[in-house]
Motif scaffolding. Sequence first.
Motif, PDB file in Angstrom:
ATOM      1  N   TYR A  31       0.841  -1.204   0.000  1.00  0.00           N
ATOM      2  CA  TYR A  31       0.000   0.000   0.000  1.00  0.00           C
ATOM      3  C   TYR A  31       0.875   1.253   0.000  1.00  0.00           C
ATOM      4  O   TYR A  31       0.669   2.187  -0.786  1.00  0.00           O
ATOM      5  N   PHE A  32       1.859   1.248   0.899  1.00  0.00           N
ATOM      6  CA  PHE A  32       2.754   2.402   1.020  1.00  0.00           C
ATOM      7  C   PHE A  32       3.461   2.675  -0.312  1.00  0.00           C
ATOM      8  O   PHE A  32       3.469   3.803  -0.817  1.00  0.00           O
ATOM      9  N   SER A  33       4.026   1.623  -0.870  1.00  0.00           N
ATOM     10  CA  SER A  33       4.821   1.785  -2.083  1.00  0.00           C
ATOM     11  C   SER A  33       3.963   2.195  -3.275  1.00  0.00           C
ATOM     12  O   SER A  33       4.330   3.076  -4.056  1.00  0.00           O
ATOM     13  N   ARG A  34       2.797   1.569  -3.411  1.00  0.00           N
ATOM     14  CA  ARG A  34       1.937   1.896  -4.550  1.00  0.00           C
ATOM     15  C   ARG A  34       1.369   3.310  -4.440  1.00  0.00           C
ATOM     16  O   ARG A  34       1.219   4.018  -5.451  1.00  0.00           O
ATOM     17  N   ALA A  35       1.045   3.711  -3.219  1.00  0.00           N
ATOM     18  CA  ALA A  35       0.546   5.082  -3.033  1.00  0.00           C
ATOM     19  C   ALA A  35       1.645   6.087  -3.374  1.00  0.00           C
ATOM     20  O   ALA A  35       1.404   7.086  -4.059  1.00  0.00           O
ATOM     21  N   LEU A  36       2.840   5.784  -2.923  1.00  0.00           N
ATOM     22  CA  LEU A  36       3.985   6.662  -3.226  1.00  0.00           C
ATOM     23  C   LEU A  36       4.210   6.745  -4.738  1.00  0.00           C
ATOM     24  O   LEU A  36       4.379   7.840  -5.292  1.00  0.00           O
TER      25      LEU A  36
END
Lengths: 154, 356
Positions: B256-261
């Motif tokens: 989630y963190f990486s894709r949002a970034l």
Amino acid sequence: MAALTRVRGSLPTSERERQELATITGALDLMMTGDRPSEWHLQFDRGTLGMYRGMAREARATVFMDEATLYRLLAGELDWTTGYLTGQVRVRGASDFGLVLGGVLGGIADALSTNPTVGRVIAGLLLVTSDDADVDADDAVTNEPRPGARGGRS
Amino acid sequence: MKFSLFYEMQISRPTRQTEAQLFHESVGQIVRADQLGYHAVWAVEHHGLYEYAHLSAPETLLAYVAAKTERIRLGHGISLTPYRYNHPIRVAERVATLDILSGGRVDWGSGKSASRTEQAAFEIDPAELHAQWLEALEMIPRMWRDEVFSHKGRFFDIPPTQVMPRPVQAPHPPIFAACTRPDSTTAIGELGIGALNFAVGNDDFLAQKVGAYKRAVAAANPSAYHKNDHFASAPVSLCLSDDRRACEYGFRGARYFSRALETYYYGGDRPIGPLDIPREFLSERDLRAAMNFRGHDDAMEMIVIGDPARCREMVARFAAAGVDELILMMQMGTVPDEMVMESIVTFGEQVMPHFA
């Protein structure tokens, strides 16, 4: 230069993506592993993107994946981040530069879903592992090693 | 090795109620981290990055946290210093005030913003971001140091002015800046300031970055501020007694963190509304692969996820690379409060003591 540039130009990319692509320079090796290994490199040069057989003389990073993983990425069954976290996609060298390929594949996956014809051509470029592959990719990619490139398998 | 926590105030599918709840829950987590001996809490400044970072006013959060805690340092980082975000005088005043009220607990990080979402909202020309950041970086420490400050540069022409108050830490709080790429990390070292580095890449890549930074900072001789030789790295983290449970939630959070970034920093034009990113758990196949890949030579130094034994192994790799501080990103958009709290306690009690 016969390159992905023309195909990329027809992708539904944003102005932001085009601006970012214009800032990227360098070579990225792509090693297809598994039963039908092959070696490629992508050459980014301020707005143009070419894909060539063989490894680059000075690649900033090398991305490793097998064909099944590439299919899953292109089909949207696997996202780049998950591939990275699970080791299905591996990057050596300048890892941040290796991530650029994720953006390129993302564009291709989008093209596959929104413009299947363009998508199939581009996907074919990444999947050509023998000269008799049944994709019409020759008009968009140089299949000969670039001058200075180390020899690859085909 | 020092251990800190990282807060974006990340939240999946927020409502007004859950957004407010997130802030209060996070303060509770930080208070617990203070009791457990964590080194610092780092609070970002972002604007308009829906679901990725709802923390737009870190100075307010950190002032509240300062009053609720005893000893944990307050990482004000990074604050955006291109002047349309924050005028340098206002940054100097706010940081100094926070330093006074917290008893000298501020670490100050600066940055320029990398997302078009923020730059466009504040009508900032991306071509001028770096120069604006650099000029502010040179100005702000002089405001803390000099009785009377004046400046004439490309973006500012400030007559003799008394900037008040002055920070408790003399000559000023430690200075950091955000960086990720090898060239920007080395450039931060050349400026003589601490590096706040997202953990991307395998062991070799990280070790090269740390080495290049350390060589550059050793040779730096800044005149406007006190040198800070400190390399901090920020991996996504979740440490629970049950390894599989930590991985289920930790890898979902990491994705989630990486894709949002990626959506805001590498994606298309300025996304508005809910992000088109996966929020479900990894498939059994992918989860098993991710669990098995931890510890591999090619594994990315972007995670500290697992039970305490696994986390100790992964932390040891950062230590071997020469990292001075790990800023753990446990607060990820899909990880519930009670699990972040459990992770803070488990890590604090069963991992941190091994690296004291």
